[in-house]
Scaffold this active site. Sequence first.
Site, PDB file in Angstrom:
ATOM      1  N   ARG A  69       0.819  -1.135   0.128  1.00  0.00           N
ATOM      2  CA  ARG A  69      -0.058  -0.061   0.103  1.00  0.00           C
ATOM      3  C   ARG A  69       0.890   1.168   0.167  1.00  0.00           C
ATOM      4  NH1 ARG A  69      -2.285  -3.800  -1.022  1.00  0.00           N
ATOM      5  NH2 ARG A  69      -4.002  -4.728  -0.348  1.00  0.00           N
ATOM      6  N   SER A  96     -12.060  -0.597   2.719  1.00  0.00           N
ATOM      7  CA  SER A  96     -11.192  -0.849   3.633  1.00  0.00           C
ATOM      8  C   SER A  96     -10.480   0.320   4.295  1.00  0.00           C
ATOM      9  CB  SER A  96      -9.987  -2.022   3.130  1.00  0.00           C
ATOM     10  OG  SER A  96     -10.874  -3.217   2.600  1.00  0.00           O
ATOM     11  N   GLU A 144      -5.647   3.442   5.845  1.00  0.00           N
ATOM     12  CA  GLU A 144      -5.478   3.490   4.330  1.00  0.00           C
ATOM     13  C   GLU A 144      -5.935   4.452   3.531  1.00  0.00           C
ATOM     14  OE1 GLU A 144      -6.519   0.301   0.897  1.00  0.00           O
ATOM     15  OE2 GLU A 144      -6.039  -0.573   2.732  1.00  0.00           O
TER      16      GLU A 144
END
Length: 337
Positions: free
Chosen positions: A153, A223, A319
């Site tokens: 990520r 998410s 995130e």
Amino acid sequence: MQALQSLHTFALPHHCRRIIEIDNAEQLRSLDFTEPFCVLGEGSNTIFITDFAGCVIKMSNKGILIDEMDTHWKVSLAAGENWHAVVTHLLDKGIAGLENLVLIPGTVGAAPIQNIGAYGVELAQFVDFVEGYHISQAKFERLSNTQCQFGYRDSIFKHALKDQFVITRVGLCLPKYWQPTLSYGPLQTLDPDKITARQVCDTVIAIRQSKLPDPHVLANSGSFFKNPIVANTQYRRLLACYPSMPAYPAGNDSHKLAAGWLIEQSGLKGYTVAGVRVYEKQALVLVNEGHSSGAILCQVIQHIQQCVNDKFAVRLEHEVRLIGSDGEVTIVESNNE
């Protein structure tokens, strides 16, 4: 001031000074980047937690180019293309490889920034190049896969090129020889000798739809937290206490833990504060019931981080990109709870 509520899927009622829509990359040459700005695709991984003092640059350029080689396909995608639509479009043409990444919301241009991934596959496996406008150099540049410095990520676009590089096009290299990646979750039950790419795609869609709310129905950003990576020594200590804890090898003597499981085991499924709720079907998702604020969201983020850290000694990072009045901000747990 212009409303941002409809431009990000968490749909908080905040505003910015102005919005500029880019449908041709050449428009970037004429923009004034000395003022605060935020580059936006479909707003599925970005939340405006207060009014933004600057300009929102919305990337809406389109275009898909496909070249067939002997052993692979070269695919060139404009930044404004919808990612899910690209995956299904390529499958319709018999081009496989991205099926594990189906139904990830957002645009092509946003995908390399956080190196999107799901069910054992990451975008970085297929990136040939990333093109964009380098602001300080006042020119367009093409970066190779190596130059993008992809990580979990992560990419150079979050570090050295943060606020310096506006992605306009992404090039992918997809091998013709296809092998399914079935190492994660429910995909492990599929037969690798019989499964097709389309069946993997349909399975992933079904899994995601069973866990994740439609942002058009219930505002969310998918998410919310990264799956944390811990050293094997800590992983073994946790596994001794929680034998059913899901985890996956992450290389370099480390394991990746499931953030949603950690949040759920901390007793936070359904936890709600003034309209922000931990989703009951998937604790990794936060939803906005429609009457909340950025301040409340930040409070909930910190509470989740603190609870998980108190129980597991594991730190969660969000995130989702959070935008404050002057730009991106990072929320960490408070020690005052």
